[in-house]
Structure formats: C-alpha cells, structure tokens
Design a protein around this motif. Structure first.
Motif: not given
Length: 63
Positions: A54-60, A48-52
């Motif tokens: 990745v999601a934050v990186a993709l958002y930026f 879950i932390v790894a997916l979060a």
C-alpha cells in the motif's frame, strides 16, 4: 428376463468380512495444528507486506 420377485441370496459372511475390514483399517491421522507462535508470526508478516505494498502504491500515485 430378470426375476425381480426373488432377489439373489447374499453371503452373510461377506458383509461381516467387509465390516471387519472397515473397522480394522487404520484411521487417518488428523492434520497437525499450526503452532500458535508461528501462526501469529505469519499473520504479522502478512500485515507488514500488505502495508508495504500500500505504501509503495501511494508513493507512485502521489509522485
């Protein structure tokens, strides 16, 4: 000059005492195994932390 032809005579009781000390010493306890449930929970939290991240990186990146 050293005499290499005749090695010194060792005390046979000394090796027996060392062997007994080795045999009689307490054995180290094996590390306790991790409970299966807590290990699974740890892996799930890690995913879950790894997916979060990745999601934050993709958002930026897409912003």
């Amino acid at each position: 000059m050293a005499d290499y032809q005749n090695p010194p005579v060792e005390d046979p009781s000394a090796s027996t005492q060392m062997f007994r000390a080795f045999v009689d010493e307490p054995q180290p306890q094996p590390a306790t195994a991790v409970n299966g449930g807590s290990r699974t929970a740890g892996i799930a939290i890690g995913v879950i932390v790894a997916l979060a991240i990745v999601a934050v990186a993709l958002y930026f990146v897409t912003k």
